[in-house]
Design a protein around this motif. Structure first.
Motif, PDB file in Angstrom:
ATOM      1  N   SER A 212       2.179 -10.896  -4.853  1.00  0.00           N
ATOM      2  CA  SER A 212       1.878  -9.477  -5.014  1.00  0.00           C
ATOM      3  C   SER A 212       2.954  -8.622  -4.362  1.00  0.00           C
ATOM      4  CB  SER A 212       0.522  -9.153  -4.399  1.00  0.00           C
ATOM      5  OG  SER A 212       0.260  -7.758  -4.488  1.00  0.00           O
ATOM      6  N   SER A 213       3.419  -7.611  -5.096  1.00  0.00           N
ATOM      7  CA  SER A 213       4.380  -6.670  -4.535  1.00  0.00           C
ATOM      8  C   SER A 213       3.723  -5.845  -3.433  1.00  0.00           C
ATOM      9  CB  SER A 213       4.915  -5.759  -5.639  1.00  0.00           C
ATOM     10  OG  SER A 213       5.807  -4.809  -5.130  1.00  0.00           O
ATOM     11  N   ALA A 214       2.530  -5.337  -3.703  1.00  0.00           N
ATOM     12  CA  ALA A 214       1.741  -4.688  -2.659  1.00  0.00           C
ATOM     13  C   ALA A 214       1.248  -5.772  -1.693  1.00  0.00           C
ATOM     14  CB  ALA A 214       0.554  -3.950  -3.270  1.00  0.00           C
ATOM     15  N   ALA A 215       1.291  -5.488  -0.405  1.00  0.00           N
ATOM     16  CA  ALA A 215       1.010  -6.502   0.613  1.00  0.00           C
ATOM     17  C   ALA A 215      -0.331  -7.195   0.383  1.00  0.00           C
ATOM     18  CB  ALA A 215       1.045  -5.862   1.989  1.00  0.00           C
ATOM     19  N   ALA A 216      -0.294  -8.528   0.341  1.00  0.00           N
ATOM     20  CA  ALA A 216      -1.510  -9.311   0.116  1.00  0.00           C
ATOM     21  C   ALA A 216      -2.511  -9.121   1.243  1.00  0.00           C
ATOM     22  CB  ALA A 216      -1.159 -10.790  -0.041  1.00  0.00           C
ATOM     23  N   TRP A 217      -2.020  -8.898   2.474  1.00  0.00           N
ATOM     24  CA  TRP A 217      -2.948  -8.750   3.602  1.00  0.00           C
ATOM     25  C   TRP A 217      -3.688  -7.420   3.570  1.00  0.00           C
ATOM     26  CZ3 TRP A 217       2.320  -9.694   4.153  1.00  0.00           C
ATOM     27  CH2 TRP A 217       3.131  -8.606   4.449  1.00  0.00           C
ATOM     28  N   ASN A 218      -3.364  -6.565   2.596  1.00  0.00           N
ATOM     29  CA  ASN A 218      -4.122  -5.336   2.387  1.00  0.00           C
ATOM     30  C   ASN A 218      -5.092  -5.471   1.221  1.00  0.00           C
ATOM     31  OD1 ASN A 218      -2.883  -3.979   4.497  1.00  0.00           O
ATOM     32  ND2 ASN A 218      -1.234  -3.179   3.221  1.00  0.00           N
TER      33      ASN A 218
END
Length: 639
Positions: A212-218
């Motif tokens: 994922s380009s957007a952070a996976a931890w979010n």
């Protein structure tokens, strides 16, 4: 706010990694050869110059180092250069910006085979996301304001990338590799010289399913893939000893999946993406007269960027950028022995450049261009083969802005008896507003045609010291740079910010060959830069460090390479729901890469690497994730 120095966890990881150096052979083993002293660079003076005669700070990365590290994307190796900061928005294929000494990404000029590749339609910067390392012979990174020779875009410095040229008997080579996250890469090349012709061609590519380009931890878990196809070719013809003709062409076709962005939230899973086509080309002729003392070159170069931005498979906006440059350069070299032995080199440069940008979307469109004619001159003086002085001056006639004059002065002095070189440089720079800043607009932004160019002044002093029988090179540089009239977005438009941004710091470098088969390279940069309001620069860590160790063994048939990079705490901008901004702090992090090779025959090699060995979770741009640990194996052949 956390202490900007190395955190305890990161410090332990960094020095534990350094302790993993392969065990050296006994003292009776073969001793190391001296490191070459008379390396030649081109970027500082536009003409081949021995490094001992260069007063500017310059770093060279050659194809051997790229092979040792198994670099596939050029930006990955540039992270280890003193003074360089690389910021990537997410995993492979995400927007990748390079900053030199705290200058903005569009304040660094990028050249590929003599072609300026800053995109006029994308902020006049070069996105390093799509530049593969296949066929790269050499990279020179020149730091400090360089507008006196290179014009606008060179406030931070110049990155000059040179690809391989065909020599000797015809050869064919290639590699193929694959790994985790659906990663696959490969390339084929052919080159050689036949009679008065030489040629080199390469074609290859890279793909990955990604993360994922957007952070996976979010809470984002949708993988964003990427694919890149790149090919280039070079052809040279030398009909006479004094005349040479060259042509080069390069094409890159890419598609990158990305995510959406919400004010107040940041990057989130979505079906965003981009695809593009890049076309670069140059032809030039070189003439050498009077036994090579008078050298002339004339050329024309063109770069073309065609970018589409997507929502799923639907094109939501496009941007087309074009840059065309015609240039003539004359170099005259003379010697004299009146009073003292002296070498005189004079350079004259005449250029004409046209930049054009054409953008279109459902809410905006503009089609604009700007032209500029420039005249530059340089004089280099070498005395006793120890003292080297350089002076450069340039005047630009721009059809949109007021005319501008920039200059540069450098000095270098070598003490051969002690292996010491002292160097210093001072230069001024200019950065013209981009076409989008002047005329572009979106549903929330309007260009400002009243913008004026940014200006810079910068100086540095340094020392290069050879020790231990020329097996160890230590380098230290202090730099100070000031940028005025900085152009910044205010949310609805762009303005020239009153005041001066002050950027100063220290760059340290190390290169050693304690044994014939053991090479060490290290760097550290301290950059506590501030903007005109006294706040820390965004996306510019105060501390950065790297260590690279390469060891060959088993009768030179096998090798192992260890790479460690440390990026300190840094600040970035977070966009609120109304798209105003506030500052956030990004944690420091350590990345460790390990690569190994084994020659199974004279023309075949198997290899593998582990990227991000510790599976470190990190952000280089707020809200964008990292690709995590990656494992790759491959085969290389040459005939």
């Amino acid at each position: 706010m956390r202490d900007p120095s190395l955190g305890s966890t990161s410090r332990i990881a960094f020095f534990c990694a350094a302790a993993l150096l392969p065990l050296s052979r006994p003292a009776t083993a073969q001793t190391a050869p001296p490191i070459q002293l008379d390396e030649v660079v081109v970027t500082p003076n536009l003409t081949p110059t021995e490094t001992r005669a260069v007063g500017s700070a310059v770093t060279v990365i050659d194809s051997t180092e790229l092979d040792e590290r198994q670099v596939r994307v050029v930006s990955d190796v540039l992270r280890t250069v003193p003074g360089v900061t690389v910021g990537r928005s997410g995993p492979t294929g995400g927007l990748t910006q390079l900053r030199l000494r705290g200058a903005e990404a569009n304040q660094t000029l990028v050249l590929i085979d003599g072609i300026e590749v800053n995109d006029p339609a994308s902020g006049s910067e070069f996105d390093f996301a799509h530049l593969l390392a296949q066929g790269v012979e050499r990279i020179e990174v020149l730091r400090g304001p360089q507008s006196a020779l290179y014009g606008s875009d060179a406030i931070g410095g110049v990155v000059n990338i040179v690809t391989k040229r065909g020599t000797g008997a015809p050869t064919v080579a290639g590699f193929a590799e694959g790994g985790s996250q659906g990663f696959a890469s490969g390339a084929m090349s052919a080159g050689g010289a036949v009679g008065k012709f030489d040629y080199y061609a390469s074609a290859g590519g890279l793909r990955t399913d990604g993360v994922s380009s957007a952070a996976a931890w979010n809470g984002n878990d949708e993988a964003d893939g990427y694919r890149n196809l790149t090919a280039f070719g070079k052809l040279g013809f030398q009909p006479l000893d004094i005349l040479r003709l060259d042509a080069v062409g390069r094409v890159t076709d890419y598609r990158a999946e990305s995510d959406d962005f919400l004010g107040g939230v940041g990057p989130v899973d979505g079906d965003g993406g981009s695809e593009g086509l890049q076309l670069f080309g140059r032809v030039d002729g070189r003439l050498a007269l009077f036994d090579g003392r008078w050298r002339q070159r004339v050329g024309i170069a063109r770069s073309h960027f065609d970018n589409d931005y997507l929502a799923g498979d639907v094109v939501t906006s496009t941007s087309i950028g074009d840059r065309t440059k015609i240039d003539y350069q004359s170099d005259l070299g003379l010697t004299s022995a009146f009073l003292v032995p002296a070498r005189h080199d004079l350079t004259l440069l005449v250029e004409h450049q046209r930049d054009a940008a054409d953008t279109a979307s459902s809410y905006s469109a503009f089609d604009r261009s700007v032209e500029q004619t420039s005249l530059a001159g340089q004089y280099r003086l070498g005395l006793w083969d120890d003292l080297f002085l350089t002076g450069s001056v340039r005047h630009d006639w721009n059809d949109r802005f007021a005319d501008d004059t920039t200059f540069r002065l450098t000095a270098a002095y070598t003490f051969d008896a002690t292996g010491t070189k002292l160097r210093a440089s001072y230069g001024t720079g200019v950065k013209n507003p981009t076409l989008f800043e002047l005329y572009g607009y979106t549903d929330t932004y309007r260009g400002n045609p009243d913008l004026t160019p940014e200006s810079a002044q910068g100086w540095d002093v340094g020392v290069d010291q050879w020790v231990w029988r020329e097996r160890l090179l230590l380098q230290a540089t202090y730099f100070n740079q000031r940028i005025s009239d900085l152009i910044q977005g205010t949310g609805q438009t762009s303005i020239n910010v009153a005041g001066t941004s002050t950027i100063q710091g220290v760059e340290l470098g190390l290169m050693a060959t304690p044994l014939a088969d053991l090479t060490l390279r290290g760097s550290y940069t301290y950059t506590p830069g501030e903007d005109a309001t006294g706040r820390r620069l965004v996306r510019q860590p105060a501390h950065q460090a790297s260590l690279d160790v390469d060891y060959r063994f088993w009768h030179d048939r096998a090798s192992i390479n260890l790479g460690v990079t440390y990026t300190g705490e840094q600040q970035d901008l977070f966009y609120n729901a109304d798209y105003t901004t506030r500052r956030v702090t990004l944690d420091d992090f350590v990345l460790i890469d390990v690569a190994a090779t084994y020659d199974i025959g004279p023309n075949a090699q198997v290899y593998g690497r582990v990227e991000n060995l510790l599976d470190t979770r990190y952000e280089e741009v707020a809200g964008y994730g990292s690709k995590g640990i990656g494992i790759v194996a491959g085969l290389k052949l040459a005939f």
